[in-house]
Structure formats: C-alpha cells, structure tokens
Write a protein that holds these residues in place. Structure first.
Motif, mmCIF file in Angstrom:
data_model
loop_
_atom_site.group_PDB
_atom_site.id
_atom_site.type_symbol
_atom_site.label_atom_id
_atom_site.label_comp_id
_atom_site.label_asym_id
_atom_site.label_seq_id
_atom_site.Cartn_x
_atom_site.Cartn_y
_atom_site.Cartn_z
ATOM 1 N N ARG A 243 0.047 -1.786 11.905
ATOM 2 C CA ARG A 243 1.471 -1.483 11.731
ATOM 3 C C ARG A 243 1.765 -0.690 10.467
ATOM 4 N N LEU A 244 0.802 -0.530 9.596
ATOM 5 C CA LEU A 244 1.054 0.077 8.293
ATOM 6 C C LEU A 244 1.647 1.477 8.430
ATOM 7 N N PRO A 245 2.781 1.744 7.813
ATOM 8 C CA PRO A 245 3.371 3.084 7.897
ATOM 9 C C PRO A 245 2.623 4.078 7.013
ATOM 10 N N ASP A 246 2.716 5.362 7.363
ATOM 11 C CA ASP A 246 2.054 6.402 6.580
ATOM 12 C C ASP A 246 3.005 7.067 5.596
ATOM 13 N N THR A 247 4.128 6.403 5.314
ATOM 14 C CA THR A 247 5.139 6.971 4.428
ATOM 15 C C THR A 247 5.745 5.879 3.544
ATOM 16 N N LEU B 219 0.788 -1.227 0.000
ATOM 17 C CA LEU B 219 0.000 0.000 0.000
ATOM 18 C C LEU B 219 0.827 1.287 0.000
ATOM 19 N N PRO B 220 1.887 1.422 0.788
ATOM 20 C CA PRO B 220 2.642 2.685 0.736
ATOM 21 C C PRO B 220 3.162 3.002 -0.662
ATOM 22 N N PRO C 151 -1.293 15.623 -4.972
ATOM 23 C CA PRO C 151 -2.499 15.677 -4.149
ATOM 24 C C PRO C 151 -2.203 15.442 -2.667
ATOM 25 N N GLN C 152 -3.067 15.964 -1.823
ATOM 26 C CA GLN C 152 -3.096 15.523 -0.433
ATOM 27 C C GLN C 152 -3.788 14.160 -0.432
ATOM 28 N N GLN C 153 -3.208 13.216 0.304
ATOM 29 C CA GLN C 153 -3.685 11.840 0.202
ATOM 30 C C GLN C 153 -4.125 11.300 1.555
ATOM 31 N N VAL C 154 -5.212 10.494 1.512
ATOM 32 C CA VAL C 154 -5.732 9.839 2.712
ATOM 33 C C VAL C 154 -6.026 8.381 2.360
ATOM 34 N N LEU C 155 -5.555 7.474 3.201
ATOM 35 C CA LEU C 155 -5.854 6.053 3.066
ATOM 36 C C LEU C 155 -6.820 5.676 4.179
ATOM 37 N N ALA D 296 7.201 9.776 0.015
ATOM 38 C CA ALA D 296 5.813 10.206 -0.156
ATOM 39 C C ALA D 296 5.054 9.883 1.123
ATOM 40 N N ARG D 297 4.328 10.865 1.629
ATOM 41 C CA ARG D 297 3.608 10.684 2.887
ATOM 42 C C ARG D 297 2.115 10.885 2.665
ATOM 43 N N PHE D 298 1.319 10.111 3.398
ATOM 44 C CA PHE D 298 -0.140 10.200 3.304
ATOM 45 C C PHE D 298 -0.718 10.016 4.703
ATOM 46 N N ARG D 299 -1.969 10.402 4.857
ATOM 47 C CA ARG D 299 -2.643 10.262 6.148
ATOM 48 C C ARG D 299 -3.416 8.949 6.167
ATOM 49 N N ILE D 300 -3.453 8.269 7.320
ATOM 50 C CA ILE D 300 -4.187 7.018 7.466
ATOM 51 C C ILE D 300 -5.335 7.219 8.449
#
Length: 316
Positions: free
Chosen positions: A118-122, A84-85, A103-107, A130-134
C-alpha cells in the motif's frame, strides 16, 4: 534524530551498491546512463547515511543525481516524520541542499507485506510534494538480472518473484560461480546473497544449503558463514547425542532415552543462554515425549535468546 542501528544485510547491501555502482545505476536508471562518480552519502544534518548516491549523465548528456534506499520493513504506524514517504522527501531536500540538485529517487523494498503493497510513491502535505519510484523486489522477474552482465545485482535474485527461495538462491549461486572468476569476489557476492536470502529463509535451510554445496570453506571468513558454521557444528553435536539415545531406545530403554534428551536439552540451553528460569525447568521436566524433546533441541539452534526459544517452543 540519529539513525537506528541497521541489521547486517543493510550494511551488506550498502557495500554491494557502493562497489558495483555502475551495475546498480544501469538497473535503476537504464543502461544509457553514464556513471560519473559516487557521492558522499552521509547526510550530516539528519545524522543519516543514504544507501546509494551517485552522479551520472543521461542520454542528453545532462548531469543528474540518483539516490536509492533499500528497506526491509514498512510500517504505517508512528508519527508522519518517521514514515518512509517523508524520509524520502527529507533525503531529497538534504541532497539538494548539499549538491544543488534534486535527485531522482528510488525506494527498493525487500520484503512483501500489506503495508509495503500500500505504500504510496509520493509525500504530499500542503504545498510540499515529493515523488519517488518504488521497486518491490518480490514483484520483479529475476531472469533479466540472471541474464544481464551486471554481476553486482545477482545477490538481489533470492528476494525476487516467480519461484521458491531455494530455486532463486540456486540460480543466483550458479550464475555467480559461472561468471565470476575471482574467489574473493565470489565470496563477497555469495555472502550478500545468503544474507538477503535469510529474509525469506530460516537458518536451518541456509545451513543445509551451504553444506550441500560445500560453501563453508569459501565463506568461512564472512560473518554469516562463521555463524552458520557454528550452528552446523552444534547441530552435529546434537545429532550425535540423539544417535546415542536412539541406541538406548533400541535396547528398550525408553525412559533413559527421554531423560538423556532432556539433559542434553538443558545442557545446550544453559550453554547458550545461561541459568534457566525455574518455570522453564519445571515445564521441561513435564515433557516425556521423545519426539517433542527432539523438536525442542532443534528450536535451541534457531533461537537468538531464551525468550525466542520459549516463544518458538510455546513454553513459559
């Protein structure tokens, strides 16, 4: 790599987010965000489709893009390019290539699991970052959504935290019934709510829930409503056969009851899945406990194929 076929609740969520774009924007970005337009979510180069992609203006009047993905299962196995990251980073670059802006990203994660926790947001590799919000729905309080004016978010409530799925689904249904006047709109929202609830609840629970609230007429034309209605009718047929066999038991015909249950079980299995393996028929012949046969009849209704039935029933 072509996108794999997605399950019905994925399609339902995409449709919900597209129809209630302003509601989802307010939830993911804040009520100060001003919706401008939905963007084409198809990422041609990757043969994929973003779940939610819109253009909006922030508090400073600047135009920004928001991309969101909804994901049920999280895996830590497989090559990095399928995790996913990396996929979020890939989506971000594809949107940048097409629209000229990162884009601003949200998962949005739908189902709790150790890998999801445990999934990282980066995504970071070498000089690429690349960083996103979870958002993990099971960690979120459902009350803000139940109290907010954005009715398009109500179907998410059954997957949120704090109480049982039955209480969450009941609160969701009551809020939709109270705040949505259009019959068609209520049916659409309830259909997605039940689809999402099926992630946490089994079919028997959903069927009983719909029966208790007389929802079948409203949802008769939806795919899930049709499937649950068929299962409800099948359950009624099985219960009718059981009642007939119970009358035989009252007459002291225990052996006849067991044989009748076994025949009903074989008949329903054959009707749903075709010819049965000899090993399964032999195993059923050895079952002489009527309560066990009743359990197997229930297992037929919830099974998607013969292998699922055998696994659930612990039969060869």
């Amino acid at each position: 790599m072509a996108e794999k076929e997605r399950r019905p609740f994925d399609t339902g969520l995409r449709g919900l987010a597209a129809r209630y774009s302003r509601d989802f924007l307010a939830w993911l970005q804040g009520t100060q965000a001003v919706f401008e337009q939905n963007l084409d979510p198809v990422i041609i180069a990757q043969e994929r489709r973003a779940d939610f992609l819109v253009r909006f203006r922030n508090e400073q009047g600047q135009t920004r893009l928001l991309h969101a993905e909804f994901q049920r299962q999280v895996t830590e196995a497989g090559p990095p390019g399928e995790r996913l990251p990396f996929r979020m980073a890939e989506y971000g670059l594809a949107v940048y290539r097409r629209y000229g802006q990162v884009p601003q990203q949200v998962l949005v994660l739908l189902q709790p699991a150790a890998a999801a926790e445990r999934l990282p947001d980066t995504f970071e590799d070498g000089g690429i970052r690349a960083r996103f919000r979870i958002l993990r729905l099971w960690q979120l309080d459902p009350q803000p959504l139940l109290a907010a004016s954005q009715v398009g978010l109500l179907p998410l409530v059954p997957l949120m935290g704090g109480t049982s799925v039955e209480e969450l689904l009941s609160a969701c249904v009551e809020a939709i019934d109270r705040r949505v006047e259009s019959t068609q709109q209520r049916a659409e929202l309830l259909s997605v709510a039940l689809l999402l609830a099926s992630i946490r609840a089994d079919r028997a629970f959903l069927t009983a829930f719909m029966e208790s609230r007389a929802m079948f007429d409203l949802l008769r034309d939806t795919p899930l409503g049709q499937q649950l209605l068929q299962e409800s009718e099948l359950r009624g047929e099985l219960r009718g056969e059981l009642r007939g066999e119970q009358r035989g038991e009252q007459r002291g015909e225990q052996r006849g009851r067991v044989e009748g249950l076994r025949q009903a079980l074989v008949r329903q299995l054959t009707h749903r899945f075709g010819n049965l393996p000899d090993a399964l028929l032999a195993a059923l012949q050895g079952v002489t406990d009527p309560e066990r046969l009743e359990q197997l009849l229930d297992a037929v209704i919830d099974a998607s194929d013969i292998d699922a039935f055998c696994s659930r029933a612990q039969l060869p």
